[in-house]
Every structure is written in structure tokens, then in C-alpha cells.
Design a protein around this motif. Sequence first.
Motif, short mmCIF file in Angstrom:
data_model
loop_
_atom_site.label_atom_id
_atom_site.label_comp_id
_atom_site.label_asym_id
_atom_site.label_seq_id
_atom_site.Cartn_x
_atom_site.Cartn_y
_atom_site.Cartn_z
N ASN A 79 10.15 5.64 -6.25
CA ASN A 79 9.99 4.20 -5.98
C ASN A 79 10.54 3.85 -4.61
N ASP A 80 10.35 4.75 -3.69
CA ASP A 80 10.79 4.51 -2.31
C ASP A 80 9.63 3.84 -1.56
N VAL A 81 9.55 2.55 -1.75
CA VAL A 81 8.41 1.78 -1.24
C VAL A 81 8.37 1.82 0.28
N VAL A 82 9.55 1.78 0.87
CA VAL A 82 9.62 1.79 2.33
C VAL A 82 9.02 3.08 2.89
N THR A 83 9.40 4.19 2.33
CA THR A 83 8.87 5.46 2.83
C THR A 83 7.38 5.60 2.54
N ALA A 84 6.96 5.15 1.37
CA ALA A 84 5.53 5.22 1.04
C ALA A 84 4.73 4.46 2.10
N GLN A 85 5.19 3.29 2.46
CA GLN A 85 4.51 2.52 3.50
C GLN A 85 4.55 3.26 4.83
N GLU A 86 5.71 3.83 5.16
CA GLU A 86 5.84 4.58 6.42
C GLU A 86 4.84 5.72 6.49
N PHE A 127 -2.52 4.69 -8.02
CA PHE A 127 -3.24 3.81 -8.95
C PHE A 127 -3.66 4.51 -10.24
N LEU A 177 4.27 11.42 0.44
CA LEU A 177 3.85 10.19 -0.23
C LEU A 177 4.12 10.29 -1.73
N PRO A 231 0.83 -1.20 0.00
CA PRO A 231 0.00 0.00 0.00
C PRO A 231 0.87 1.25 0.00
N GLN A 251 -8.17 -0.06 -4.90
CA GLN A 251 -7.81 0.18 -6.30
C GLN A 251 -9.07 0.40 -7.14
N GLN A 303 6.61 8.00 -3.98
CA GLN A 303 6.15 7.26 -5.16
C GLN A 303 7.02 7.60 -6.37
N LEU A 304 7.36 8.85 -6.51
CA LEU A 304 8.19 9.27 -7.64
C LEU A 304 9.58 8.64 -7.59
N LEU A 349 1.93 6.06 5.12
CA LEU A 349 0.58 5.58 5.41
C LEU A 349 0.49 5.06 6.84
N GLN A 350 1.49 4.32 7.26
CA GLN A 350 1.42 3.75 8.61
C GLN A 350 1.52 4.82 9.69
N GLN A 351 2.31 5.86 9.44
CA GLN A 351 2.38 6.95 10.43
C GLN A 351 0.99 7.53 10.68
N GLN A 362 11.19 -2.57 9.45
CA GLN A 362 9.74 -2.32 9.48
C GLN A 362 8.98 -3.49 10.08
N ARG A 393 3.73 3.98 19.69
CA ARG A 393 5.06 4.11 19.10
C ARG A 393 6.10 4.62 20.10
#
Lengths: 419, 419, 419, 419
Positions: free
Chosen positions: D359-366, A181, D352, A176, D255, D356-357, D368-370, C332, C377
Motif C-alpha cells: 500500500n505504498d501509494v507514493v511509490t506506485a505513483q512514482e 484492478f 510496482l 493510478p 479499469q 501495491q503489496l 508510473l510517472q518515472q 510529489q 527531470r
Amino acid sequence: MEIAQHNESLLAAHQRAFNYIAGETDQTEAILNKLAAFQVAIPSWALGTGGTRFGRFPAGGEPRNLEEKIEDIGLLHKLNQSSGAISLHIPWDIPSNPANIRALAAEHGIRFDAMNSNTFQDQPGQALSYKFGSLQHVNKAIRQQAIDHNIEVIKHGIELGSDSLTVWLSDGSCFPGQLNFRQAFQHTLEGLQEIYKALPDNWKVFVEYKAFEPNFYSTTVGDWGQSLLYAGKLGPKAYTLVDLGHHLPNANIEQIVALLLMEGKLGGFHFNDSKYGDDDLTVGSIKPYQLFLIFNELVEGMDARGMNHAKDLGWMIDASHNVKDPLEDLLQSVEAIMLTYAQALLVDRKKLAAAQLNNDVVTAQEVLQQAFRTDVRALVAEARLRAGGSLNPLGYFRAAKVRAQLIKKRGLKTVATGL
Amino acid sequence: MEIAQHNESLLAAHQRAFNYIAGETDQTEAILNKLAAFQVAIPSWALGTGGTRFGRFPAGGEPRNLEEKIEDIGLLHKLNQSSGAISLHIPWDIPSNPANIRALAAEHGIRFDAMNSNTFQDQPGQALSYKFGSLQHVNKAIRQQAIDHNIEVIKHGIELGSDSLTVWLSDGSCFPGQLNFRQAFQHTLEGLQEIYKALPDNWKVFVEYKAFEPNFYSTTVGDWGQSLLYAGKLGPKAYTLVDLGHHLPNANIEQIVALLLMEGKLGGFHFNDSKYGDDDLTVGSIKPYQLFLIFNELVEGMDARGMNHAKDLGWMIDASHNVKDPLEDLLQSVEAIMLTYAQALLVDRKKLAAAQLNNDVVTAQEVLQQAFRTDVRALVAEARLRAGGSLNPLGYFRAAKVRAQLIKKRGLKTVATGL
Amino acid sequence: MEIAQHNESLLAAHQRAFNYIAGETDQTEAILNKLAAFQVAIPSWALGTGGTRFGRFPAGGEPRNLEEKIEDIGLLHKLNQSSGAISLHIPWDIPSNPANIRALAAEHGIRFDAMNSNTFQDQPGQALSYKFGSLQHVNKAIRQQAIDHNIEVIKHGIELGSDSLTVWLSDGSCFPGQLNFRQAFQHTLEGLQEIYKALPDNWKVFVEYKAFEPNFYSTTVGDWGQSLLYAGKLGPKAYTLVDLGHHLPNANIEQIVALLLMEGKLGGFHFNDSKYGDDDLTVGSIKPYQLFLIFNELVEGMDARGMNHAKDLGWMIDASHNVKDPLEDLLQSVEAIMLTYAQALLVDRKKLAAAQLNNDVVTAQEVLQQAFRTDVRALVAEARLRAGGSLNPLGYFRAAKVRAQLIKKRGLKTVATGL
Amino acid sequence: MEIAQHNESLLAAHQRAFNYIAGETDQTEAILNKLAAFQVAIPSWALGTGGTRFGRFPAGGEPRNLEEKIEDIGLLHKLNQSSGAISLHIPWDIPSNPANIRALAAEHGIRFDAMNSNTFQDQPGQALSYKFGSLQHVNKAIRQQAIDHNIEVIKHGIELGSDSLTVWLSDGSCFPGQLNFRQAFQHTLEGLQEIYKALPDNWKVFVEYKAFEPNFYSTTVGDWGQSLLYAGKLGPKAYTLVDLGHHLPNANIEQIVALLLMEGKLGGFHFNDSKYGDDDLTVGSIKPYQLFLIFNELVEGMDARGMNHAKDLGWMIDASHNVKDPLEDLLQSVEAIMLTYAQALLVDRKKLAAAQLNNDVVTAQEVLQQAFRTDVRALVAEARLRAGGSLNPLGYFRAAKVRAQLIKKRGLKTVATGL
């Protein structure tokens, strides 16, 4: 051993079975003709042992190049007379000399079905990586690389006499937040539009969808609804391709097929079977009745639109062979398709339509089950026999020790390109 | 119209089909004998129109009492000679005069299969509510009420000549936190132990499991693993009952069946079919090959233990009839079971075992598919014919206008007890 | 950059958050102590980039040997103080000098968690193939090879100071008919019994189950029910291991966990997350509430049995890192586990038990949601801080440019062994 | 007891929590304003105890007529200030005097959201039966009856001030063969076109889809792809409505939402939660993170189109209350929606998008989770407080013994119309 010789030993039993079933329907000849015309394309990557992320257990004698792949399919076709087409995958099967390859295929009675592009892997020496997608990619240069590759595939296809391109994109995301999308959709659409422009007038492009894998959160062409959106925005040469294993659990695939036909947007099929996900098992090995219901919709829907069963859709196997001899598996898959097609042709359509009009659910079910419960093996065998094929392709393959010969010729450690 | 008279018109075609199939196997007589012995119990609640939480659309002529239910099953049995048992549900079918009911059933050739208790609904006048479960309940008085009810059901069963009790508990929870899973298990186990104590020596108790519905978060007997835990702790008279619709998506039911047989803990079956959940559709209408694979395990596993196919497990239909005439649906279900059983009997077990020993996956698949692709309708029809039944039960039911007669006799607005 | 230095910049905000949450519960210190004691093992194969059957897109700087793997985990542990264990995989991680490896691990504060055997792949030079299974195999010599391998793994474990063995078998079948389920079970049981005999007295063996993949029709240890059957027949040192991704769709894993704890047969966990199948995604990235519900059962069930949270079960991550830096992903995952554990510790158990006793479903849900909605957290960060770790491990990892350094040191094209 | 009085006792703790969270973001006021504007419609049928096909366990004090339903919602709205709308169901809620009903609703600050038609049940005295569908029916007279009913519903809606119609069709089939899929689609489309013609200019029609139930083989508006096909063919006033429980297992609903927004065809929502099927559980009780991901797409997608969160989509709860007090359950559902909306508003969109730009998937997840890990309960409570509502609606409901009063006033055995 000659096929005819092998057939001889089976002829008496076949004749008994054929006589019985031929006596029970007045459509025997019509069905035999339709069966003879129906050809299922073999994908070039299905001739070797498949595998999973956990491992791969190769057999031996796998084709080492495109020429040997064509020979393998030639053998299948000689036996079952129903595999007269090949579906190539680029870059695994780039022909060094297209004219020679065409000639070789023609010798075996094989035509070139849909070409398949590959933007789901990185090839050695590739400039930019598809790790984060291809046509969906946030980086324009990577999108362009994927577009160029697809146009290249079209060019190879033109040289070989193919007239369609299958685009399967593994593009999507694993987590996510990874993807916008909407933007992923727009990028993908723009890329497909560029590819569409490069299509010759008589070509089709098939937009394949898949619910998940190798991306495990979202897929950018994830279901038939999305594929249809793309195909609609692209234009009349764009169609949806249905792979039986690419759905969420419990999906009603036959209804999807019927609706795509209704919309004039069904392009073709990737046949396989599955219990859990995209298991890529032998066609008909897990849910043969579902396959029958799909063929039932195909026959009904294509007839309603005046379509030619044999020519107006692309029929292709897409399976993986982890624990079987790939050629034996393909013989089983083609057999399952032909049997199911024959059963679908046997459905009493008038009676079915009348039952539907009366909401006579019991009779509607009976009509379908009567066809499915009919033993049509002798019909399919007869069609093969008349075309010069084998009464029992698998039996012949074993009796003639084909695999042993291939191993002897090609070696035990060969590895065919593909999955 | 007499059955014999109706059969006459079908005899020539039947003879052709039977002669053909009988000529292809040397086991015809053995199979016919096994088919004749195999009886499927009809649940008393399946004789009326079913429904969903959204509504119910009753037909007419439904049985108004236990006597009429037995008459309905008597008719089915007269036609297919394979429905010689009834499975009662208490309190819906409490017999006012057990001796009379027994005599009536005997007249129709019907025996009393497993008795079913009901602690998933509140009955008018019931002291305590099962809203939050029965045997699992935090309130001891409610648990006792459920225990007492089950013992009552055993008593009714004894009077009728039954020798088994099926306990299906809807107990579970709709929300995380609602239940202490461990305590719910312990309470349920203690309740089952009390019920077990009340079982006559020659009785069995079947612990049925279900993945979900009517509880939508957890179910206290939720899968075969849990059912087996209970059955093991209860003792040798306790067994697991498998209902085909009570599994999570994609479950391999045939493997479960094989393992339960291996453990000596398979008690019986509730047959139906489904695409999504516990859809309770006609047996064999959605996944006939899965049904075949289950019967394949049953035949193999029971033979390995020297069990009697007809007597050593409980066979029962458990389906709901929302859009079909219930009696027609039951005829279709029994037919599907008999056909599948016949196919499983046709499996070449020696060849299969040899293929397994050689890891010849292709041949193993072929052996199963050869049996499944065989048209065994004439075998099952012949077994019926020899037993005095109808060559085409459904055809007879329609030709004789049975439903119209039932409506005339019983009325259009009757409602059978049940779901 | 030093951790302390990096922490300094975050301290004010942390203190604000911690003060707030610490003021809202009187259990702060107890929770901090439990968090400090809780260690999650890192599997040696999770330190490199994972992949799928369709491809693999490696990053760089992956550990080239066991020593570098231990260094990587040492770094993780230094940052989060919660990764003080490693789970090795044989043959990928055979230590050439066990004593040195033990010393190196001790230096990093890392102990050796469960050892993992591998009979799902063929290794170069292996005598016999696992193509058709290992312990289940029809060929006794292959079964023996698999037994011997597991005993070898135990020996390696003894040398390193491990005290448990995880047996994951991919054994199963891809097609109906391929396997005699009963025989496969018996062979597997016999093999496990041989392995069990070789276990030191203070060791445990974990029997891991999996619903499907890499076999796509049946798996011989396919669900918790089967695993429990094996573990029960093996004896008191045998336990079931739960991998979160190894279930059918919609399975209630928390209930399974509660029942296994009740039976005294829960051995440990493989943490990951998934949306479709065994997707092996970062823990907590898809269904964090499910993870919370599982921890809720663990805390409740372990407390009920007087178990030590930190020591009496095996806690391990088992994920694949296809699109993320493996070390970042592991940070993570551990963070998600610690947060969830903290939330589970916050559950008001008295209030929950009272609500359950009253069938007060609304309050029971509220109790769980209150804990889950609490922002913990700062509690987890405080536990790290007190143990000398980083307030923000991921932030430090980035700020200190760890990956760039690893690439510089180890190279861009290194490939860690594993999936 | 007055709300203000009850609030007083909670104020200190609230202030502490609010001060903390308000200090951590500079968007507090903006978020509070958005929360205040956001209203969730309560369906008139959700005010009574729900049930399943197996049974129903009513509580007491259920509203006996439309007036009492409005009173119940008025109470909810008074407490949470977020339930200022009602969604009526015809024929269950036909107002005898529309003007009076409008006035009563206005008194409670309640507007009339989407009207719901019912062609999935037969009403007493209804001329023709919907047993085999309504708009899809083979019988034109039945289709016309269903069309007329929908037009009638629009008329009732106009009188009450509603401006949208939700059409949920249970139409489909239970068995293969029952339906001609294409014809069913065409009939349904023609019916919807007739209904569309009757829509006032300022009205919308929502085409709801559902994967299965009450039909168990096919559903004629079965997924978002089909709904979008209908909506596209109907015209600009037609939209797709998403009910969270109406999908196949594992569907990526967020989606779907993003794509429908992209196409300008998302009309509204039916909120609930589920584990297995259309379980209709309390919103946020099973998969709260999925709900967050959906809201994340809604906020992002609506902002991108310049849409008004509060007004441009229809927000409605559609749940069933089998084991909870319906009003308490609705309070929990609205709370879950408001909390999730607040978290989605907290997402750092710039960060975010940048991730996405790259492709930093880890940060994108962070990112949302934050947001998801932030405890926003005090924000939502503050919004309620400022609007004059309760700091703790559920607490007030219990403390004021509302249910006991309703039972006293209305009786224990009342049954609200609905499911």
C-alpha cells in the motif's frame, strides 16, 4: 393535535382535488391500493443532520439511540403510512436487546429492511484499518475482518427479522498505480463469496455500486456492469442495488434499471437526488422527470416479470440532510416517491406499446408526459387518508411543532450516528 | 377539418379540467392574459428534418423556400396562437422580395424575430474559407468577410422589420496550440465592434455562447462569462443569449440567467433540451424541472426589473428534429414552454420570499414544487381557445392529416435548408 | 544523514541526464534561473491527513501547532528549495506570538503567502452560524460577523508580513428555491466591498470560485465569470483565484487562465488534480498534460504582460492527503509543478506563433508535444542541487526515515488542524 | 527525396538521444523488438477530411477509391513501419476485384484488419430505412436487412483475408418512451446471434459500445457492461471493443480495460482522444497520461494472460480529421500510440507490484510517472530506423511535399468516402 383534527381543515380542498382526478381515470381504486401497499424504508442514519468534509451544522432533537430512531420512523409512518420499514446500519445500530427492538418496531408497524454493513470506516478499537480497502485489501487478515463483520451483520439481521444485506464497499484507489484492478476484483469476489455462504436461504445480498467517492481514482464496484459481474458470479441470491446518485454525469439510469430487471438481477434502490455527484439531496428535488422515467421502467419491467411492486424489490431512501430538518426532508422524499409511483401507474401502457411499434416517437413522448403532467397529489393524499395517515404530513409536522418537542425531550446537542 | 370543429369534441373534458384549476387560483385571468401575450419564435431552419454527422433521415413535405417556411409557421401559429414570430437564417433564407415576404408573414400574424448570421460554414462561391474561424481568424481579410456578412444580415433584417441580430460563432480550436486565446478574443471583439457600429439604434445584438462543438478543444465565445465580457465591452445594445444546450455537464443555468438579468445583459433564449451535449431535443423532453427553474428565475428577475415578459427578451426555439415530424416536434416544444411559463406564474412569490428570509429550505422547495406539480394544461389550452386556436394542436395536426397534405403538395424528397 | 551525502550516490546518474538535456537546448541557464526563483506556497492545512465525509485515516507525526507546521514546510523547502512560502488559515493557525512565528519562518527561508479566511464552518463558541452562508446570508448580523472575521484575518496577515487575502466562500444553496440568487450576489458583493476597504494598499484580495461542494445546487461564487464580476466591481486590488479542481466536467481551464491574464485579473492558483470533482489529489497525478497547457498559457500570457513569473501571481498547493504521507505528497506535487513549469519554458514560442499564423495545427501541436515529451527531470534536479537541495527529495525523505522521527517526536495520534 | 536521405540529416541528433536512453535501461533491445512488431490499423474512412453536422472543410488530394486508400496507408507504413494494416468499411469500400486488392495491399505490406459494417446510414437504393435503428428495430424485415448486410461484410472480409468483424450499432433512441429497452436489447441480441452463426471458426466479432450520439437519449449498446452482456450471451468468438471516445465524462477507461482482459473478453481498441464527447481527435492530443494508464493495463493484463501484444487484440485508429491533413494526423496518432506503448513497456513491474503489496501509494505513483516522464522518442525512432522507416515521418511528409503531389495527381475537390 390529532392527525384527524388536522386533516379536517384540509378535507374540503382535498375532496375537490380528489373528485376531479378520480373522475379522469377509471383506475383510481387500483392505484390507491398499490399506493397503500408501497412502503419505503428509512435508513437509520438519515434521521440526523448530515454533513460534508467541510463541516456539519447540526439541528437538534436527533435520536440518541436505536429506540429513538424507531420512534422517529414510527412518527413518519404514522403521518404518511408509507414508511413502514427501517434499514439498519451496523455498527451504528447494534441492538442490545433484539427482541425488545423487534417489539418496538412492530408497535409502530415497522419491519426491518436490508441490513447495511460498514467497512468504509475504522471503528474505535478495531483491530485492522480499512484505510486501503476492506474486501479488496492486499492483506488477507483485513479481508477476513471485513468478511467476519458482514457475517455478523447478517446475524443481527436474522435476530431482527430482516432478510437482506446491502454491501456497499468504498474500496478503490485514489491514484493510478495504487491498485491492481484485477486482483482487487478477485479479492472482493472471494470475500463476497464467503459472505454469500453465510446468507440464509431466504435472504438476498445487494451489491451496491458507486462511480467515485470516497476514492477518487477508481472504485472496485464502480458501475452496474461491475456489480452485475459480481452478482452473476455469486449466484441467485445476489442482486445489484441502484443508488441514484452513484453514476457518472448524464448516465441513463432508467435504461440500466430496465436491463437489470431483464436479467433478473435488480435487487433494490437507494433513492435520493443530485446535480453534481453523490449529493444525497431530497428525492425528486432536482430531476423529478428522471425519477418518473425510472419508475416507468420499474412498473413496466416488474409487471412483465409478474413481480409484486411492493415486495419484490428493496425500496430505500439514502439521502443526507445538511440544511433541512431530517424528518421533514424524509417526508418530502417519501412524498416525491409516492407521487412519482402514482404517475408511473397512470401511464397508458397499451398506447405506449402501440406508439413504440409504430416508431411514433411523438406519441410515445406524449403518453409519458400526459402521465407526468397529471396532478396526482390528491391520489396520494387519499391513499394516506384511507390508511389513517395525514392529508398533509409536512403541514401536520409543523403545526404540531414536532421538532420543538423532540428538542425539548432529547436536547439540542444530540448527534445521531451516521454521516 | 376546421379547428373549431375539432375543438368541439374536446370541449367537455377541457371544461372540466379548466373549471377545476380555475377554481384553485385567483390569478386565472391574469395568467391567461400573460400566456396569450407570450410568443415563441420559430427558427426557419427547424422546419426540416435535422441530422447528425452520421446521417440524416428526411421525412417529406419539407418547405422548399422561405414562403413555404412562413406557411408552416403560420399553421403552427394558427393552432397554438403562440408561434407568431420567425427567426431567419442568412444565407439560407435571403428574401428575394422583402416586401412580399413581409406581407405574407403579416397575413399569418407572424413578425420577424432575431436574424441569424452564418460564418460557421462555407457557402458555394464564397471567396475565403471559415475552416479556421471567422471573426477570430488570423487573416484580416477573412475577418472582414465575416463582418461584411453580418452587416448584410442586418440589412436584410431591416427590410423585414426585425430588430435584432444573433451572432453565433463556431470559432475556436480543435487542438491545444492551434489558437492564441487572447488574440482570438481580441480579433473577435474587434469584429463584433464593427458589426455593432452597423446596428440601427433600436436594434440589439445577441452574443451567443457555446461550450463546445463543432470545435472540440476551445470555443472563442465559450461560456456566459466570455459572452458577458464581449457584451460589456461592446455597449448597451449588446446582450448575452442563452441556449439551453450550450453548457458543460451539470451547469446551473438558472443561476446564470438570474445573474445576467441582474446585470441587465440577458438578451434572449434558445430553447431546446438535452441529456449529453447540444442534443437539440424537444423542449421539456428531458429535464422539465430545470426548465421550470429557469422560468422561475425569468419571471422573478424580469418582474424585479419591471420588464415585459412578452417583449423584453427574445424567445426562440433552437432544436433539431432527427426522428420526429418537425412541425409536431415544434408543437410539443411550444406546448412545453407555455406549460412551464404558466407554472412559473403560479409560484407563490410572497411565500417563497418569506421562506428564503427564514432559511426555511423545506418550504422554499415546497413552494416551487407545488407550482410545478400543478396540472396547468387546461390553463394553456384555455388561452389558446380564447385566442381562436386549437384545444389540442397536435391532435388536430394528426386528425387533419397535415403532413400527408404537405407531402402531396411539396413532394417526398424536398429538403429544407438548415441543419 | 546529510542531504549532500545522499546526493553523492545519485550524482553520476544525474550528471549523465543533465549533460544530455543541457546539450539539447541553449536555454539551460535561463531555465535553471527561473526554476530557482519559482516558489510554491504550502497551505498550513495540507500537512495533516485529509479525509472525506465518510471517514479519515490519520497517519502519525502530524504537526500539533503552527510552529511544527513551519518546521514541516522548512523541511520540504530544505529538500526541494521550491517551497519557501506558507499559506495560513485562520482560525486554525492564529499565531500567539507573531514576531516569534515570523522569526521561525525566516530561519527556514519561508515567507507568508496569502492568508485564508474561514466562514464555511462554525467554530466552537462562535456567536452566529454559517449553516446558511456567510457573506450571502439573509441576516445582516451574520454577514457582519463574516466581514469582521475577514478583517481580522487581514490583521493577522499584516503582522506576519503577508500581502494577500484569499476569500473562499462555500456560500450557496442545496435546493432550488433556497436562495434568491440576485440577493445572494448583492449581499456577497457588499461584504467583499467592506473587506476590500480594510485591505492595505499593497495587498491583493483573491476571490476564489468553485462549481459545487459543499453546496450541491448553487454556489454564490460559482465560476470564473462570477468571480470576475465581483473582482471587477471591487477594484484594482481584487483578483480571481483559480483552483484546478473547482470546475465543471471538461472545462477548458487553460483558456480561462489566458482570458483572466488578458483582463489583468488573474491573481493566483490553487494547484491539485482531480478526476471527478474537487478530488484534491496530488498535482499532476491525473491530467499532467492539462497542467502543462495551463503553464503554457501562464508563461505566454505573463511574458506578454511583462510579468515576473515568480512574484506576480500567487502559487499555492491546495490538496488533501487521504492515503499518502502528507509531506511525501507535497514533495510529489511540487515536483510535478516544477517539471511542468520547465516544460512550458521549453516551448518554442516563435515556432508556435508562426504555426498559429499559418493555421498549421499539426505543427502547433508538435511544438507543444515536443516540449511536453522532453524529459526535464534533470533540469529541475540541477536547479535544486545548485540551490543546496536534494537531488531526490522523496528518496531522501525515505532514506532519512523522516516520518518515523516525526512520529517518535510528536506521537502517533496527533491531528493537524484542517480538512 | 528518399527516406534514407532525409534520415541522414537527422541521424546525429537521433544517435545522441538514442545513446542516452539506451544507456539508461537494459531492456532496449526487447523494447525495440516489441515496438517493431506492433502494428496499428488505419481505418479506410480516416483518409479523408472529416466534419461535423455543422459543416466540412475538405482539403484536397483525398483518395478516390480503395486502391488509392491502400496507397495512402502504404505511404504511412513506409514512413513509420507501424501502420501495416487497414480496416475496411462496407459499403464504402466494397472491392470490385478482391484478388487485385489483396495483391496491392500485400505489395505495401498491409494486411486486412477488422471489417466494419454500416447500419447507421441509409445507402442510395436501400430497401428499408435505419431511421429507427437496425438490429433493434421493431420491424423484423429491417432487422433481417441489417443481419444480411453484416453477413455480406463477413463475406467480403473472407475474400480479403480479414478475420474479424466490428459491429458498431448507432441503435438507440432520442426521446424517453421511444424504445422498449428490453425489447431493443433482445432484438439486437437475436440479430447478433444470427451474425455470429455466419462467422468462420477463426473469426472474432467485436461488439462496440458508445454512450451517446447519434442517439441522444439511449443507446442500445451503450456501455462496456452492455457490450459484455451481449458478448457473453453470444459465445467465445464475441468480444468487447473499446473506443476511447465512447464513454460518459470522467469514466475510468483503464479499469474497464483491466476487467475486460480479466474476463477474457477484450477484443480490441479504437484509438482517438477527446475532451467533451466522441470528439475523434488525434490520439494523445488531449489526455496522454490516460492513454499511458490504458497501455499500462494492457501490457500488465496481456502479459498476465500470456497474450501476444501484437496479435491478440485488434488495434485501430478511429479519428476524424476536421482541421488537419488526414495523413499528417494519422502519423501523429500512430506516433503517440508507439511512444505510449514504449513508456508502458518501461514500467518497473516488480517495483510496482511490491508497492501495491505494501500500500505504498507514493511509490506506485512514482513508478508510473518515472516511465511516463521518460523521453522515449529516440526508442521509437530507432525501431522505425531499423525497420527501414523514417526517423521523422512527419518531417519527411512535409519535406517531400506529399500532399501537394497527391493534389496534383488526384485533384483538389476529391472527397473520400466516410465521415
